[in-house]
Design a protein around this motif. Structure first.
Motif, mmCIF file in Angstrom:
data_model
loop_
_atom_site.group_PDB
_atom_site.id
_atom_site.type_symbol
_atom_site.label_atom_id
_atom_site.label_comp_id
_atom_site.label_asym_id
_atom_site.label_seq_id
_atom_site.Cartn_x
_atom_site.Cartn_y
_atom_site.Cartn_z
ATOM 1 N N ARG A 148 0.918 -1.164 -0.388
ATOM 2 C CA ARG A 148 -0.195 -0.245 -0.383
ATOM 3 C C ARG A 148 0.373 0.769 -0.399
ATOM 4 N NH1 ARG A 148 -5.263 -2.398 3.123
ATOM 5 N NH2 ARG A 148 -5.795 -3.457 1.346
ATOM 6 N N ILE A 149 1.267 1.833 -1.174
ATOM 7 C CA ILE A 149 2.108 2.674 -0.915
ATOM 8 C C ILE A 149 1.261 3.718 -0.584
ATOM 9 C CG2 ILE A 149 2.607 1.757 -3.799
ATOM 10 C CD1 ILE A 149 1.289 3.736 -4.575
ATOM 11 N N ASN A 150 -0.386 3.968 -0.377
ATOM 12 C CA ASN A 150 -0.374 5.298 0.180
ATOM 13 C C ASN A 150 -0.154 5.080 1.624
ATOM 14 O OD1 ASN A 150 -2.097 2.995 0.706
ATOM 15 N ND2 ASN A 150 -3.340 4.610 1.929
ATOM 16 N N SER A 151 0.332 4.208 2.714
ATOM 17 C CA SER A 151 0.574 3.847 3.242
ATOM 18 C C SER A 151 1.803 4.046 3.743
ATOM 19 C CB SER A 151 1.061 2.479 4.269
ATOM 20 O OG SER A 151 -1.191 2.728 4.442
ATOM 21 N N LEU A 152 2.748 3.598 2.632
ATOM 22 C CA LEU A 152 5.055 4.070 2.287
ATOM 23 C C LEU A 152 5.089 5.752 2.600
ATOM 24 C CD1 LEU A 152 5.411 1.057 0.969
ATOM 25 C CD2 LEU A 152 5.409 1.335 2.617
ATOM 26 N N PHE A 209 -12.635 -0.745 -5.965
ATOM 27 C CA PHE A 209 -12.763 0.168 -4.481
ATOM 28 C C PHE A 209 -12.998 1.100 -5.226
ATOM 29 C CE2 PHE A 209 -11.094 3.117 -1.740
ATOM 30 C CZ PHE A 209 -11.262 1.945 -0.179
ATOM 31 N N CYS A 210 -12.875 1.623 -6.263
ATOM 32 C CA CYS A 210 -13.389 3.299 -6.606
ATOM 33 C C CYS A 210 -14.249 3.324 -7.478
ATOM 34 C CB CYS A 210 -12.291 3.738 -7.414
ATOM 35 S SG CYS A 210 -10.934 4.297 -6.741
ATOM 36 N N LEU A 211 -14.603 2.196 -7.965
ATOM 37 C CA LEU A 211 -16.139 1.566 -7.923
ATOM 38 C C LEU A 211 -17.453 1.569 -7.422
ATOM 39 C CD1 LEU A 211 -15.671 -0.538 -11.494
ATOM 40 C CD2 LEU A 211 -16.533 1.529 -11.658
ATOM 41 N N ARG A 212 -17.071 0.800 -6.367
ATOM 42 C CA ARG A 212 -17.598 0.276 -4.910
ATOM 43 C C ARG A 212 -18.131 2.517 -4.677
ATOM 44 N NH1 ARG A 212 -16.729 -3.395 -0.477
ATOM 45 N NH2 ARG A 212 -14.907 -1.745 -0.674
ATOM 46 N N ASN A 270 -7.526 9.417 -11.764
ATOM 47 C CA ASN A 270 -6.909 7.810 -12.940
ATOM 48 C C ASN A 270 -6.177 7.186 -11.681
ATOM 49 O OD1 ASN A 270 -7.613 6.793 -15.504
ATOM 50 N ND2 ASN A 270 -7.793 9.111 -15.322
ATOM 51 N N ALA A 271 -5.813 8.329 -11.391
ATOM 52 C CA ALA A 271 -4.386 8.242 -9.969
ATOM 53 C C ALA A 271 -4.696 7.729 -8.930
ATOM 54 C CB ALA A 271 -3.733 9.511 -9.207
ATOM 55 N N PHE A 272 -6.214 7.557 -7.916
ATOM 56 C CA PHE A 272 -6.169 7.143 -6.894
ATOM 57 C C PHE A 272 -6.474 5.440 -7.875
ATOM 58 C CE2 PHE A 272 -7.841 10.909 -5.064
ATOM 59 C CZ PHE A 272 -7.565 10.747 -3.922
ATOM 60 N N ASN A 273 -7.073 5.605 -8.919
ATOM 61 C CA ASN A 273 -7.547 4.093 -9.127
ATOM 62 C C ASN A 273 -6.462 3.069 -9.545
ATOM 63 O OD1 ASN A 273 -9.386 4.850 -11.945
ATOM 64 N ND2 ASN A 273 -10.314 4.932 -10.128
ATOM 65 N N ILE A 310 -3.061 -1.076 -7.525
ATOM 66 C CA ILE A 310 -1.611 -2.031 -6.819
ATOM 67 C C ILE A 310 -0.942 -2.092 -5.478
ATOM 68 C CG2 ILE A 310 -0.517 -0.626 -9.424
ATOM 69 C CD1 ILE A 310 1.088 1.418 -7.638
ATOM 70 N N SER A 311 -1.902 -0.923 -5.014
ATOM 71 C CA SER A 311 -2.133 -1.070 -3.754
ATOM 72 C C SER A 311 -2.942 -2.701 -2.931
ATOM 73 C CB SER A 311 -2.427 0.169 -3.011
ATOM 74 O OG SER A 311 -1.631 0.806 -3.050
ATOM 75 N N GLU A 312 -3.605 -2.910 -3.950
ATOM 76 C CA GLU A 312 -4.570 -4.525 -3.684
ATOM 77 C C GLU A 312 -5.490 -3.423 -2.349
ATOM 78 O OE1 GLU A 312 -1.621 -7.630 -2.284
ATOM 79 O OE2 GLU A 312 -1.929 -7.642 -5.156
ATOM 80 N N PHE A 313 -6.391 -2.359 -2.551
ATOM 81 C CA PHE A 313 -7.578 -2.560 -1.837
ATOM 82 C C PHE A 313 -8.222 -3.492 -1.822
ATOM 83 C CE2 PHE A 313 -6.655 2.906 -1.213
ATOM 84 C CZ PHE A 313 -5.759 2.757 -1.039
ATOM 85 N N ASP A 314 -9.104 -3.893 -0.305
ATOM 86 C CA ASP A 314 -10.202 -4.606 -0.243
ATOM 87 C C ASP A 314 -11.225 -3.983 -1.219
ATOM 88 O OD1 ASP A 314 -8.296 -6.171 1.366
ATOM 89 O OD2 ASP A 314 -8.684 -5.225 3.252
#
Length: 149
Positions: A6-10, A54-57, A134-137, A142-146
């Motif tokens: 999860r690059i958002n955490s790193l 994730f973003c679709l939902r 697009n950036a959030f997607n 790539i971070s494999e959000f649940d």
């Protein structure tokens, strides 16, 4: 526990900058007169193209909360083949595809059809919203959000 991918955490400051970009894009869209409903459709369409569950939902739920219908959401990926969408929405969806599929969807600089419906500020607003989603997607995929039921 932090997921190792999860690059958002790193890189939290980079993720925070993306959040700011998204917020600024939304505020610019509002000032430009782009409806929040159109902004949600744009986010959903880009997320469909990018395969980001994730973003679709998240954005489908937000769109429904704003009054979007399940019927329109069901046919969004085939918007050109329906009569469900207004000229403003169609122009925004066209820009979404041009901006998301920048390498294959033709020139992202040709906006004659869109300019017949949207102002230059609205075109820029759609493009900034698309850039942010697009950036959030990419972060989510790539971070494999649940994405669990």
């Amino acid at each position: 526990m932090t997921h190792p991918n999860r690059i958002n955490s790193l890189a939290p400051s980079a993720y925070d900058a993306l959040l700011v970009l998204s917020q600024e894009s939304e505020e610019f869209a509002e000032r430009a007169g782009l409806s929040p409903g159109v902004a949600e459709l744009v986010k959903i369409r880009a997320s469909q193209i990018n395969g980001c569950a994730f973003c679709l939902r998240m954005h489908s739920k937000q769109a429904r909360e704003q009054g979007e219908t399940p019927d329109r959401l069901a046919v969004l990926s085939a918007w050109r083949e329906t009569e469900y969408f207004t000229p403003e929405e169609r122009a925004a969806l066209s820009l979404t595809e041009k901006t998301t599929l920048i390498a294959t969807a033709g020139s992202p600089y040709e906006h004659e059809r869109e300019q017949m419906v949207l102002s230059n500020d609205q075109i820029a607003a759609v493009q900034w919203i698309v850039i942010a989603i697009n950036a959030f997607n990419r972060v989510a995929v790539i971070s494999e959000f649940d994405v669990k039921p």
